[in-house]
Scaffold this active site. Structure first.
Site, PDB file in Angstrom:
ATOM      1  N   LYS A  61      35.616  31.825  48.115  1.00 37.69           N
ATOM      2  CA  LYS A  61      34.337  32.126  47.457  1.00 37.69           C
ATOM      3  C   LYS A  61      33.502  30.854  47.294  1.00 37.69           C
ATOM      4  O   LYS A  61      34.008  29.738  47.466  1.00 37.69           O
ATOM      5  CB  LYS A  61      34.616  32.775  46.094  1.00 37.69           C
ATOM      6  CG  LYS A  61      35.338  34.126  46.215  1.00 37.69           C
ATOM      7  CD  LYS A  61      35.519  34.757  44.849  1.00 37.69           C
ATOM      8  CE  LYS A  61      36.262  36.093  44.966  1.00 37.69           C
ATOM      9  NZ  LYS A  61      36.362  36.784  43.667  1.00 37.69           N
ATOM     10  N   TYR A 101      31.485  44.907  47.707  1.00 40.12           N
ATOM     11  CA  TYR A 101      31.839  45.157  46.313  1.00 40.12           C
ATOM     12  C   TYR A 101      31.382  46.537  45.824  1.00 40.12           C
ATOM     13  O   TYR A 101      31.204  46.738  44.620  1.00 40.12           O
ATOM     14  CB  TYR A 101      31.275  44.052  45.412  1.00 40.12           C
ATOM     15  CG  TYR A 101      32.093  42.770  45.441  1.00 40.12           C
ATOM     16  CD1 TYR A 101      33.465  42.785  45.169  1.00 40.12           C
ATOM     17  CD2 TYR A 101      31.498  41.538  45.712  1.00 40.12           C
ATOM     18  CE1 TYR A 101      34.218  41.615  45.193  1.00 40.12           C
ATOM     19  CE2 TYR A 101      32.253  40.362  45.736  1.00 40.12           C
ATOM     20  CZ  TYR A 101      33.608  40.413  45.469  1.00 40.12           C
ATOM     21  OH  TYR A 101      34.361  39.254  45.486  1.00 40.12           O
ATOM     22  N   ASN A 168      37.007  32.617  40.775  1.00 39.48           N
ATOM     23  CA  ASN A 168      38.465  32.587  40.972  1.00 39.48           C
ATOM     24  C   ASN A 168      38.857  32.257  42.412  1.00 39.48           C
ATOM     25  O   ASN A 168      39.903  32.656  42.893  1.00 39.48           O
ATOM     26  CB  ASN A 168      39.097  33.896  40.477  1.00 39.48           C
ATOM     27  CG  ASN A 168      38.546  35.106  41.202  1.00 39.48           C
ATOM     28  OD1 ASN A 168      37.758  34.967  42.141  1.00 39.48           O
ATOM     29  ND2 ASN A 168      38.951  36.292  40.780  1.00 39.48           N
ATOM     30  N   HIS A 171      39.042  35.746  47.546  1.00 40.83           N
ATOM     31  CA  HIS A 171      39.140  37.207  47.623  1.00 40.83           C
ATOM     32  C   HIS A 171      40.183  37.545  48.673  1.00 40.83           C
ATOM     33  O   HIS A 171      40.261  36.876  49.703  1.00 40.83           O
ATOM     34  CB  HIS A 171      37.798  37.826  48.038  1.00 40.83           C
ATOM     35  CG  HIS A 171      37.949  39.256  48.479  1.00 40.83           C
ATOM     36  ND1 HIS A 171      37.928  40.298  47.578  1.00 40.83           N
ATOM     37  CD2 HIS A 171      38.182  39.809  49.703  1.00 40.83           C
ATOM     38  CE1 HIS A 171      38.123  41.441  48.237  1.00 40.83           C
ATOM     39  NE2 HIS A 171      38.281  41.170  49.523  1.00 40.83           N
ATOM     40  N   GLU A 182      36.513  45.833  55.063  1.00 43.61           N
ATOM     41  CA  GLU A 182      35.987  44.488  54.805  1.00 43.61           C
ATOM     42  C   GLU A 182      35.920  43.651  56.084  1.00 43.61           C
ATOM     43  O   GLU A 182      34.974  42.878  56.266  1.00 43.61           O
ATOM     44  CB  GLU A 182      36.869  43.794  53.753  1.00 43.61           C
ATOM     45  CG  GLU A 182      36.749  44.462  52.385  1.00 43.61           C
ATOM     46  CD  GLU A 182      37.780  43.959  51.374  1.00 43.61           C
ATOM     47  OE1 GLU A 182      38.576  43.050  51.715  1.00 43.61           O
ATOM     48  OE2 GLU A 182      37.795  44.470  50.244  1.00 43.61           O
TER      49      GLU A 182
HETATM   50  P1  DAT Z   1      40.482  40.859  42.680  1.00 41.25           P
HETATM   51  O1  DAT Z   1      39.516  39.839  43.196  1.00 41.25           O
HETATM   52  O2  DAT Z   1      41.697  40.206  42.087  1.00 41.25           O
HETATM   53  O3  DAT Z   1      40.804  41.929  43.674  1.00 41.25           O
HETATM   54  P2  DAT Z   1      38.773  42.826  41.388  1.00 41.25           P
HETATM   55  O4  DAT Z   1      38.657  43.490  42.722  1.00 41.25           O
HETATM   56  O5  DAT Z   1      39.179  43.657  40.233  1.00 41.25           O
HETATM   57  O6  DAT Z   1      39.769  41.573  41.441  1.00 41.25           O
HETATM   58  O7  DAT Z   1      37.370  42.160  41.027  1.00 41.25           O
HETATM   59  C1  DAT Z   1      36.586  41.555  42.012  1.00 41.25           C
HETATM   60  C2  DAT Z   1      36.012  40.294  41.451  1.00 41.25           C
HETATM   61  O8  DAT Z   1      35.102  40.602  40.406  1.00 41.25           O
HETATM   62  C3  DAT Z   1      37.037  39.367  40.828  1.00 41.25           C
HETATM   63  O9  DAT Z   1      37.647  38.533  41.781  1.00 41.25           O
HETATM   64  C4  DAT Z   1      36.223  38.613  39.833  1.00 41.25           C
HETATM   65  C5  DAT Z   1      35.203  39.633  39.378  1.00 41.25           C
HETATM   66  N1  DAT Z   1      35.638  40.315  38.157  1.00 41.25           N
HETATM   67  C6  DAT Z   1      36.605  41.250  38.041  1.00 41.25           C
HETATM   68  N2  DAT Z   1      36.748  41.661  36.775  1.00 41.25           N
HETATM   69  C7  DAT Z   1      35.824  40.971  36.066  1.00 41.25           C
HETATM   70  C8  DAT Z   1      35.455  40.920  34.694  1.00 41.25           C
HETATM   71  N3  DAT Z   1      36.047  41.687  33.783  1.00 41.25           N
HETATM   72  N4  DAT Z   1      34.472  40.051  34.331  1.00 41.25           N
HETATM   73  C9  DAT Z   1      33.853  39.268  35.237  1.00 41.25           C
HETATM   74  N5  DAT Z   1      34.149  39.262  36.552  1.00 41.25           N
HETATM   75  C10 DAT Z   1      35.125  40.099  36.962  1.00 41.25           C
HETATM   76 MG    MG Z   2      39.520  43.314  44.602  1.00 35.75          MG
END
Ligand code: DAT
Ligand code: MG
Length: 191
Positions: A61, A101, A168, A171, A182
């Site tokens: 990212k 997303y 973080n 992805h 994707e």
């Molecule tokens: P991952 O990236 O571990 O698959 P995800 O698909 O649930 O996690 O979420 C996609 C991204 O969105 C994640 O990497 C960071 C952001 N995100 C997820 N939950 C969030 C939250 N509660 N607050 C802010 N950003 C969040």
């Molecule tokens: Mg995810």
């Protein structure tokens, strides 16, 4: 063990003779068989087991890219044994991110997430190997970099910069269906 030794020798001999092309690759693709060149070399003949080779879409990212961590992420992927199939540095478009997303649309973090993801270049990669979807998610660690265990990408390299879990570093696709969807977004030429 014998066939593994043989496969290892084959790889070396191909590298040693400077053969950069993989003459059987187009035919392999045309047959719709899984696996990329390196996996095929390792595994030898195409068999039923080869059909299960997975691909996953990985993004370093904008935070990871800006911090110069693309190489470290790719190093960990390769050290684990997965194969790099495609690699690109690109600044995501709004259209790509909306598709990527889509599952999070409407959530409170969606808009800031898309804004963050379009804030600069990402390193996009398609990786390959048996179980690489779950395997990369294990390498990445928990979504929240504060909670992610040491030893994982997010645990070792990430932290809360005041935005909780937004930045973080990586992805990774979470299922074969997500991976296919994707990969088509970031590498349409592989579709
Ligand atoms: P991952 O990236 O571990 O698959 P995800 O698909 O649930 O996690 O979420 C996609 C991204 O969105 C994640 O990497 C960071 C952001 N995100 C997820 N939950 C969030 C939250 N509660 N607050 C802010 N950003 C969040
Ligand atoms: Mg995810």
């Amino acid at each position: 063990a014998v066939s593994q030794r043989h496969a290892a020798r084959s790889v070396r001999s191909v590298v040693a003779t400077g053969c950069a092309r993989w003459p059987w690759w187009p035919q392999h693709r045309a047959l719709g068989r899984g696996g990329g060149p390196v996996e095929r070399r390792r595994l030898g003949r195409v068999g039923a087991v080869n059909e299960q080779i997975e691909r996953s879409l990985v993004l370093v990212k904008p935070d990871g890219y800006r911090r110069g961590l693309s190489g470290e992420v790719l190093r960990r992927i390769e050290a684990k044994g997965y194969t790099l199939v495609a690699l690109a540095v690109t600044t995501p478009t709004g259209e790509q991110l909306a598709t990527h997303y889509a599952e999070h649309e409407g959530k409170p973090f969606y808009e800031p997430l898309v804004e963050f993801m379009s804030s600069g270049p990402v390193t996009a990669a398609v990786i390959e190997g048996h179980g690489c979807i779950a395997g990369f998610r294990a390498l990445a660690g928990a979504t929240d970099p504060t909670a992610a265990l040491p030893g994982t990408i997010r645990g070792d390299l990430g932290r809360d910069w005041g935005l909780k879990v937004q930045q973080n570093i990586v992805h990774g696709s979470d299922s074969p269906e997500s991976a296919a969807r994707e990969i088509a977004i970031w590498f349409p030429e592989l579709g």
